[in-house]
Design an enzyme around this catalytic site. Structure first.
Site, PDB file in Angstrom:
ATOM      1  N   HIS A 120      15.406 -16.395 -15.081  1.00 29.24           N
ATOM      2  CA  HIS A 120      16.075 -15.460 -15.977  1.00 29.24           C
ATOM      3  C   HIS A 120      16.674 -14.318 -15.160  1.00 29.24           C
ATOM      4  O   HIS A 120      16.025 -13.760 -14.282  1.00 29.24           O
ATOM      5  CB  HIS A 120      15.084 -14.923 -17.008  1.00 29.24           C
ATOM      6  CG  HIS A 120      14.643 -15.960 -17.990  1.00 29.24           C
ATOM      7  ND1 HIS A 120      14.937 -15.889 -19.334  1.00 29.24           N
ATOM      8  CD2 HIS A 120      13.959 -17.118 -17.822  1.00 29.24           C
ATOM      9  CE1 HIS A 120      14.438 -16.949 -19.950  1.00 29.24           C
ATOM     10  NE2 HIS A 120      13.839 -17.707 -19.049  1.00 29.24           N
ATOM     11  N   ASN A 150       0.806  -1.219   0.000  1.00 24.93           N
ATOM     12  CA  ASN A 150       0.000   0.000   0.000  1.00 24.93           C
ATOM     13  C   ASN A 150       0.839   1.270   0.000  1.00 24.93           C
ATOM     14  O   ASN A 150       0.425   2.307  -0.522  1.00 24.93           O
ATOM     15  CB  ASN A 150      -0.925  -0.002   1.228  1.00 24.93           C
ATOM     16  CG  ASN A 150      -2.029   1.022   1.131  1.00 24.93           C
ATOM     17  OD1 ASN A 150      -2.676   1.138   0.096  1.00 24.93           O
ATOM     18  ND2 ASN A 150      -2.232   1.773   2.193  1.00 24.93           N
ATOM     19  N   THR A 177      15.196 -20.689 -26.721  1.00 22.79           N
ATOM     20  CA  THR A 177      13.772 -20.360 -26.771  1.00 22.79           C
ATOM     21  C   THR A 177      13.287 -20.514 -28.208  1.00 22.79           C
ATOM     22  O   THR A 177      13.885 -19.951 -29.128  1.00 22.79           O
ATOM     23  CB  THR A 177      13.534 -18.921 -26.297  1.00 22.79           C
ATOM     24  OG1 THR A 177      14.138 -18.744 -25.018  1.00 22.79           O
ATOM     25  CG2 THR A 177      12.048 -18.619 -26.206  1.00 22.79           C
ATOM     26  N   LYS A 179      11.504 -19.898 -31.499  1.00 23.48           N
ATOM     27  CA  LYS A 179      11.013 -18.714 -32.198  1.00 23.48           C
ATOM     28  C   LYS A 179      10.424 -19.130 -33.543  1.00 23.48           C
ATOM     29  O   LYS A 179      10.874 -20.119 -34.118  1.00 23.48           O
ATOM     30  CB  LYS A 179      12.156 -17.709 -32.415  1.00 23.48           C
ATOM     31  CG  LYS A 179      12.909 -17.307 -31.150  1.00 23.48           C
ATOM     32  CD  LYS A 179      12.089 -16.431 -30.241  1.00 23.48           C
ATOM     33  CE  LYS A 179      12.913 -15.974 -29.034  1.00 23.48           C
ATOM     34  NZ  LYS A 179      12.152 -15.100 -28.126  1.00 23.48           N
ATOM     35  N   GLU A 216       7.593 -16.980 -22.845  1.00 22.82           N
ATOM     36  CA  GLU A 216       6.762 -16.684 -21.677  1.00 22.82           C
ATOM     37  C   GLU A 216       5.282 -16.535 -22.002  1.00 22.82           C
ATOM     38  O   GLU A 216       4.420 -16.808 -21.172  1.00 22.82           O
ATOM     39  CB  GLU A 216       7.268 -15.422 -20.967  1.00 22.82           C
ATOM     40  CG  GLU A 216       7.122 -14.129 -21.757  1.00 22.82           C
ATOM     41  CD  GLU A 216       8.278 -13.869 -22.718  1.00 22.82           C
ATOM     42  OE1 GLU A 216       8.307 -12.777 -23.307  1.00 22.82           O
ATOM     43  OE2 GLU A 216       9.141 -14.760 -22.880  1.00 22.82           O
ATOM     44  N   SER A 222      19.721 -14.884 -20.986  1.00 20.34           N
ATOM     45  CA  SER A 222      18.918 -15.018 -22.195  1.00 20.34           C
ATOM     46  C   SER A 222      18.515 -13.644 -22.692  1.00 20.34           C
ATOM     47  O   SER A 222      18.152 -12.777 -21.899  1.00 20.34           O
ATOM     48  CB  SER A 222      17.665 -15.863 -21.897  1.00 20.34           C
ATOM     49  OG  SER A 222      16.829 -15.957 -23.026  1.00 20.34           O
ATOM     50  N   HIS A 237      10.250 -17.911 -15.515  1.00 18.77           N
ATOM     51  CA  HIS A 237      10.442 -16.716 -16.337  1.00 18.77           C
ATOM     52  C   HIS A 237       9.967 -15.503 -15.548  1.00 18.77           C
ATOM     53  O   HIS A 237       9.017 -15.586 -14.779  1.00 18.77           O
ATOM     54  CB  HIS A 237       9.671 -16.822 -17.655  1.00 18.77           C
ATOM     55  CG  HIS A 237      10.143 -15.844 -18.687  1.00 18.77           C
ATOM     56  ND1 HIS A 237       9.812 -14.497 -18.641  1.00 18.77           N
ATOM     57  CD2 HIS A 237      10.935 -15.991 -19.776  1.00 18.77           C
ATOM     58  CE1 HIS A 237      10.375 -13.874 -19.669  1.00 18.77           C
ATOM     59  NE2 HIS A 237      11.062 -14.755 -20.365  1.00 18.77           N
ATOM     60  N   LYS A 258      12.820 -24.227 -24.903  1.00 19.88           N
ATOM     61  CA  LYS A 258      11.940 -23.488 -23.993  1.00 19.88           C
ATOM     62  C   LYS A 258      10.728 -22.916 -24.713  1.00 19.88           C
ATOM     63  O   LYS A 258      10.839 -22.381 -25.814  1.00 19.88           O
ATOM     64  CB  LYS A 258      12.742 -22.350 -23.348  1.00 19.88           C
ATOM     65  CG  LYS A 258      11.926 -21.359 -22.536  1.00 19.88           C
ATOM     66  CD  LYS A 258      12.806 -20.216 -22.046  1.00 19.88           C
ATOM     67  CE  LYS A 258      11.980 -19.108 -21.423  1.00 19.88           C
ATOM     68  NZ  LYS A 258      11.171 -18.401 -22.419  1.00 19.88           N
TER      69      LYS A 258
END
Length: 478
Positions: A327, A123, A173, A175, A204, A379, A294, A201
């Site tokens: 990471h 808060n 990762t 792609k 995310e 990474s 991640h 991998k």
């Protein structure tokens, strides 16, 4: 109200607003071994004294509120209140101070990162008396550390499971991160693992979208890693992202991964939440799964130097909540991360005992009392020319993860994986022979190119690629 009642109230309770520093600024306080200690970077509004600002942080993150309340008399504020016990100006910064706050351990639920953060940062960050506020570091007392399971397995157990020692682990990762069908995705996984990587991998944001539902992805990836294992004789893994919209769905995905017999699953711990993450970490320990973490969304929280939460705090919280990998930036790649700062929180992830070292941004000595360590994952924008620096910076207990630096190879995915594996083996061998990776790194890679055409092709493609931008989050002048 009767006159008699008014008299009793006026004797026992004085209504109104009083300065926070009268109650919550205690420079003579001696911290206890059981206190949670926090270092806040405080930027007060004009006209607000630093002592009042620090006391306000201590109050609003523990027992205080904006006015005196009569129920204060029903408890012992001295026992439960947070205390601002020291304030120091930040060198080179106008109107910035480091306020040190001690919290009694009884303020926090055992084994709950969620409750710890709800109290300390829940808060107070919107408080009007402060222009900006950043939580720089926490000291977690051993009494509180021992209420957490921590990582499902830790570094040594992971190495034993994988039977891989003496070098960093290699990952990739897949792609493009979005848009592939499950079968084509599995094909890319197979090619990378077959080429020599230890892990591939999910990105995310790969969860369960219309173009690739999670169950299909899990099945094709499991087929790919078993085929690669059979052909290479090495244990392989793919980080199957179990992150989902509900904890129940997340656990369903983790259970299916276990039924497939794969070694590792993945979670986005900030977007998924600490409660979900701790739940998954407990399941992973009980069922022999490694857990890759991640940090998606972290830069929203940690990148600005004067407001938010530093990643070293998020890293400590992850070690408590549970994860075997996380990471942690690259220093040399496309993502934010100054070397000394990065190595500071890398040590906080891996080591059992870390001394206070302000030159690396570590404000408190931290004792993890044998809680398992977490492998840092480098990474983001890295390629074969970075391999010597990454090996020298992160050492053996790390995961070096090349997405575009594998799949962007001009000859395809498998040659990209070969190039990275050859570069890593060359760097490890050179280091073990006593060569200086920082000084001789490029020469070591060029020598390896002579007997690896895959590496030579990768070196040619990425020879001009650099990400040379000044870090936003830098160390203070000491």
């Amino acid at each position: 109200m009767s006159p008699k009642t008014e008299t009793k109230a006026s004797v026992g309770f004085k209504a109104g607003v009083k300065d926070y520093k009268l109650t919550y600024y205690t420079p003579d306080y001696e911290t206890k071994d059981t206190d949670i200690l926090a270092a806040f970077r405080v930027t007060p509004q004009p006209g607000v004294p630093p002592e009042e600002a620090g006391a306000a942080v201590a109050a609003e993150s523990s027992t205080g509120t904006w006015t005196t309340v009569w129920t204060d008399g029903l408890t012992s504020l001295d026992r439960y209140k947070g205390r601002c016990y020291h304030i120091e100006p930040v060198a080179g910064e106008e109107d910035q101070y480091i306020a040190y706050v001690a919290y009694p351990l009884d303020l926090f639920e055992e084994g709950s990162v969620t409750n710890m953060f709800t109290s300390i940062v829940g808060n107070v960050f919107g408080f009007k008396a402060l222009r900006a506020l950043r939580l720089e570091d926490l000291r977690i007392p051993t009494a509180y550390v021992k209420t957490f399971q921590g990582p499902p397995h830790g570094i040594q157990v992971e190495r034993d499971k994988l039977n891989k020692y003496g070098r960093p682990l290699l990952g990739c990762t897949i792609k493009p991160k979005l848009g592939l069908s499950a079968k084509n995705y599995g094909r890319a996984v197979y090619e990378c693992l077959r080429g020599g990587l230890d892990f591939t991998k999910d990105d995310e944001n790969v969860n369960s979208q219309p173009f690739m539902r999670w169950r299909d992805r899990f099945l094709f990836c499991a087929e790919a890693l078993y085929k690669a294992q059979a052909e290479t004789g090495e244990i392989k893994g793919h980080y199957l992202n179990a992150t989902a919209g509900t904890c129940e769905e997340m656990m369903k995905r983790a259970v299916f991964a276990r039924e497939l017999g794969v070694p590792i699953v993945m979670h986005d711990y900030l977007t998924g939440g600490f409660t979900a993450n701790t739940t998954l970490a407990h399941y992973c320990r009980d069922n022999g799964l490694l857990l890759h973490i991640h940090r998606a969304m972290h830069a929203v929280i940690d990148r600005q130097k004067n407001h938010g939460i530093h990643f070293r705090v998020l890293a400590k919280a992850l070690r408590m909540s549970g994860g075997d990998h996380i990471h942690a930036g690259t220093v040399v790649g496309k993502l934010e991360g100054e070397r000394d700062i990065t190595l500071g929180f890398v040590d906080l992830l891996r080591d059992d005992f870390i001394q206070k070292d302000r030159s690396r941004g570590i404000y408190f000595t931290q004792d993890w009392v044998s809680m398992p360590g977490v492998l840092p994952v480098a990474s983001g924008g890295i390629h074969v020319w970075h391999m010597p620096a990454l090996t020298e910076i992160f050492g053996d207990d790390s995961v070096l993860q090349f997405g575009g630096g594998t799949l962007g190879h001009p000859w395809g995915n498998a040659p990209g994986a070969v190039a990275n594996r050859v570069a890593l083996e060359a760097c490890v061998q050179a280091r073990n022979e006593g060569r200086d990776l920082a000084r001789e790194g490029n020469e070591i890679i060029r020598e390896a190119c002579k007997w690896s055409p895959e590496l030579a092709a990768a070196c040619e493609v990425w020879k001009e690629i650099k990400f040379e931008f000044k870090a936003v989050d830098t160390l203070d002048i000491l």
